[in-house]
Every structure is written in C-alpha cells, then in structure tokens.
Design a protein around this motif. Structure first.
Motif, PDB file in Angstrom:
ATOM      1  N   SER A  50       0.816  -1.211   0.000  1.00  0.00           N
ATOM      2  CA  SER A  50       0.000   0.000   0.000  1.00  0.00           C
ATOM      3  C   SER A  50       0.854   1.267   0.000  1.00  0.00           C
ATOM      4  CB  SER A  50      -0.945   0.017   1.213  1.00  0.00           C
ATOM      5  OG  SER A  50      -0.221   0.281   2.387  1.00  0.00           O
ATOM      6  N   GLU A  55      -0.315   5.279  -7.629  1.00  0.00           N
ATOM      7  CA  GLU A  55      -1.742   5.529  -7.847  1.00  0.00           C
ATOM      8  C   GLU A  55      -1.965   6.984  -8.229  1.00  0.00           C
ATOM      9  OE1 GLU A  55      -4.789   3.220  -5.099  1.00  0.00           O
ATOM     10  OE2 GLU A  55      -3.162   4.138  -3.987  1.00  0.00           O
ATOM     11  N   TYR A  60      -2.736   7.744   1.004  1.00  0.00           N
ATOM     12  CA  TYR A  60      -3.321   7.933   2.348  1.00  0.00           C
ATOM     13  C   TYR A  60      -2.245   8.362   3.342  1.00  0.00           C
ATOM     14  CZ  TYR A  60      -1.502   3.352   3.906  1.00  0.00           C
ATOM     15  OH  TYR A  60      -0.698   2.309   4.261  1.00  0.00           O
ATOM     16  N   TYR A 264      -7.799   7.064   0.990  1.00  0.00           N
ATOM     17  CA  TYR A 264      -8.166   5.738   1.516  1.00  0.00           C
ATOM     18  C   TYR A 264      -8.819   4.917   0.401  1.00  0.00           C
ATOM     19  CZ  TYR A 264      -7.205   6.284   6.503  1.00  0.00           C
ATOM     20  OH  TYR A 264      -6.576   6.418   7.706  1.00  0.00           O
ATOM     21  N   ASN A 265      -8.436   3.681   0.310  1.00  0.00           N
ATOM     22  CA  ASN A 265      -9.108   2.756  -0.595  1.00  0.00           C
ATOM     23  C   ASN A 265      -9.237   1.410   0.128  1.00  0.00           C
ATOM     24  OD1 ASN A 265      -6.573   1.617  -0.642  1.00  0.00           O
ATOM     25  ND2 ASN A 265      -6.017   2.574  -2.595  1.00  0.00           N
ATOM     26  N   ASN A 266      -9.680   0.399  -0.573  1.00  0.00           N
ATOM     27  CA  ASN A 266      -9.892  -0.895   0.091  1.00  0.00           C
ATOM     28  C   ASN A 266      -8.615  -1.439   0.704  1.00  0.00           C
ATOM     29  OD1 ASN A 266     -12.530  -0.840  -0.503  1.00  0.00           O
ATOM     30  ND2 ASN A 266     -12.403  -2.183  -2.303  1.00  0.00           N
ATOM     31  N   THR A 268      -6.138   0.310   1.895  1.00  0.00           N
ATOM     32  CA  THR A 268      -5.855   1.050   3.131  1.00  0.00           C
ATOM     33  C   THR A 268      -6.684   0.476   4.274  1.00  0.00           C
ATOM     34  OG1 THR A 268      -5.807   2.958   1.673  1.00  0.00           O
ATOM     35  CG2 THR A 268      -5.575   3.383   4.031  1.00  0.00           C
ATOM     36  N   TRP A 269      -7.959   0.226   4.008  1.00  0.00           N
ATOM     37  CA  TRP A 269      -8.814  -0.308   5.061  1.00  0.00           C
ATOM     38  C   TRP A 269      -8.370  -1.708   5.481  1.00  0.00           C
ATOM     39  CZ3 TRP A 269     -11.143   2.697   8.150  1.00  0.00           C
ATOM     40  CH2 TRP A 269     -11.671   3.917   7.703  1.00  0.00           C
TER      41      TRP A 269
END
Ligand code: C5P
Length: 349
Positions: A50, A55, A60, A264-266, A268-269
C-alpha cells in the motif's frame, strides 16, 4: 470467548502459577499464536504494497491509519467486554465505569505503553516505506533481544545460557541480512541509500519501543486482575489521543486540505483492519502465552513473507548472505525458545 481471568481475580500470583491453563488457556495460546503468524505476514505485505503502489491522487496519510486502527480496536474490545458480560448493556456500562472511569490512576498507567506504541506504529510505516518487507522483518527480530533485556530488568526473568547464545546468533544474523545491500546486486528496487538508512533507524527504534512496551504491558497484565480487553480499551484510548496529536503535528496541513481519510481505498482499510487485529492478537498472546512465544510466531511469519515477497510481489531478490543471515535469525529464535527443562511459567515474579 470465555473469561478465565474472571475466576482468578483474588490473587495475581495464583493466576501466574496456573498460567497457561491446560485446556481452554492452551487452546487460546495456540490459536492466538496462529492468528499472529497470519496477521504479521499479511500486515507487512499489505502495508508495504500500500505504501509503494503507484496511484493517481494523494496517498493515504499513515498517521491517520494509525488512529483509525486504534478506534477499531477500542470498538472491538468494547464488544468483547459486552460479550463477556452476558451481552448486557447495563453490565457493560458498569464494568467500564468501575474499571476505567473510577480508576483513573490505574487507567493512566496505560498511557506509557500507549505513547510508545503510537510512536512505534508510525515508525513501522516509515520503515516499510523505505525497506523491503523481508529486510524489515528480519531486522525487526532484534526486538527479541530488547524484549529479553527488558524482561530481565523489569520482570526479573532469568535467561538460560542457550538464550544468551541465541541472542548473540540473532545479532550476527541481523548484521548479515543488512550486509551487501547497496551494491549493484542490491536486493530492493526503488530504495536509495538515504531512505534505506532512515528505514533502518525507524526499525531499530521500533525494536526498543516494542521490547519495553511489550514487557511493560505483560507486567501490568500479570500483576493486576483486569481483563485483557479492558486493558486494551485503556491502551487504545490513549493511543487514539496520542495518534491524533501525531496527525495534527505531522499531517495537519494535508488533513485540513484533503481531509482525514484522503487517499483511503480498500487496501488502506485492509491495512487498518490488520493493524487493529494485530493489537488484539498481540494482547491475547501476551496474556495466554508470553513475549517469547510471540517471537516464534513472528519468525515463522518471516519465512512466509520472504517467500511471498520473492515469488509473488517480486520486490526482493535475496542474496546468499541474506539467506545465511535469515537462517541465523530464525535458528536463534528457536534456540531462544528451547527450554531444556520444561517450566510452566517463564516469568519469575
Ligand atoms: O511488534 P510488536 O509486537 O511490538 O507490535 C505490537 C503491536 O501490537 C503494536 O502495533 C501495538 O500497538 C499493538 N498492541 C496492542 N495492544 C496491546 C499490545 C500491543 O494494540 N495490548
């Protein structure tokens, strides 16, 4: 989950002698260790991925991810306390009041590991933004040494000669792993020597904070009667506050421009959930096993993440010196855990 600590509240020494319990306790011990192997491996790989993924748009802010993980941890712990109290909101309220709000001094004790873990959780991102996953993980094994030193001084633990020997092998191994990194056959790509140095400093500092905070938390857990989940709520509360201070100190401008959850994206979560899970599992391992077995679990995860880093992410080409070093580190970890005469409890109070 049952609550073995509840029946053993009168005398912490009794709890210490009984621990680890042969039935439910030892199941919890191995379950928690197994989850720790899975969690450590996946966290390191997803965090590294990540932080290096190219990107569009802003990346993030790692300081906010640390806070998000603390909040998630608190919510999960509150749910676990609720479950341990027969799913009664009234009982949950009473326990939170009695154990946290009415015992401010006791709660305050957790501010110490909280500030240290917050620093450490931020350092972890610095390390993984600058080092490949495998180098990071092997170097971070030096925390076994710091944990041992803090256990000797704070828990009066005695080490066998095998354990001292294993610590020497560990240091040799870590030195080998670090050896020929910036040559033409450098194993990592996209890593300058300056940022590599920064990554190394971050991970070395994290070794000290991990050792101290882990032993401090173990001492609090084993010397007092509060449940591990209550302790984690207290820890998470301070962790969240210190984390927010970090957000505003380092990323205040970016947050006011792009918002707390910018970028934030998937993935990151996933990192946030894995980090929160890590906190819960580390707490369970310290409670049901100890910091030494925790070292075993992370060593196993080194083998796993090195293999995945090599075969899957292709961000790491190990040199033969790296292999020798890694074998030293892993053997040292097992030698450290080797106990010629089985003892019920490694900690002498
Ligand atoms: O590498 P180390 O084992 O020191 O990492 C411990 C991690 O577990 C940290 O991220 C820390 O915030 C977390 N932790 C926690 N609750 C505890 C103990 C550790 O969330 N009781």
């Amino acid at each position: 989950m049952s609550d073995p600590e509840k029946e053993e509240v009168e005398d912490p020494k009794i709890e210490e002698i009984k621990s680890p319990e042969p039935t439910m306790g030892s199941h919890l011990k191995y379950i928690s260790l197994g989850i720790l192997v899975f969690q450590t491996t996946s966290l390191v790989l997803t965090m590294r991925y990540s932080r290096t993924l190219k990107e569009d748009g802003p990346r993030y802010l790692s300081s906010t991810a640390v806070v998000a993980a603390e909040v998630l941890k608190i919510i999960t712990c509150i749910f676990l306390v609720y479950k341990d109290n027969s799913c009664s909101v009234r009982a949950l309220n009473r326990v939170l009041h009695e154990e946290i709000i009415n015992k401010p001094f006791d709660t305050l004790k957790l501010a110490i590991p909280a500030v240290i873990y917050t620093l450490q959780n931020n350092l972890l991102y610095v390390a993984l933004s600058n080092l490949d996953a495998a180098t990071y993980q092997v170097t971070y094994q030096l925390k076994i040494l710091t944990t041992a030193l803090f256990s000797v001084s704070m828990l009066q633990k005695r080490l066998t000669k095998f354990q001292w020997l294993s610590l020497v092998i560990l240091m040799l191994g870590v030195t080998f792993v670090q050896w020929p990194t910036d040559s033409s056959s450098a194993p990592s790509k996209d890593v300058s020597s300056g940022s590599r140095f920064m990554g190394l400093m971050a991970v070395l500092t994290a070794c000290f904070s991990s050792g101290f905070a882990g032993v401090y938390f173990e001492k609090i857990l084993k010397e007092t009667k509060q449940s591990v989940w209550i302790r984690n709520i207290q820890l998470g509360f301070f962790g969240g506050i210190f984390g927010l201070v970090g957000v505003y100190a380092y990323d205040g401008d970016s947050v006011s421009k792009g918002g707390f959850f910018q970028g934030y994206n998937n993935l990151t979560w996933t990192v946030v959930v894995l980090q929160a899970l890590g906190g819960l599992v580390v707490a369970a391992v310290i409670k049901y096993a100890d910091n030494i077995l925790k070292g075993f679990a992370t060593s196993l995860s080194i083998i796993l993440s090195t293999l995945i880093s090599y075969f899957w992410l292709q961000d790491f080409v190990p040199t033969s010196v790296f292999f020798v070093g890694a074998i030293f580190v892993i053997s040292a970890t097992f030698l450290y855990g080797y106990d010629p005469k089985p003892s019920v409890n490694p900690v002498k109070a």
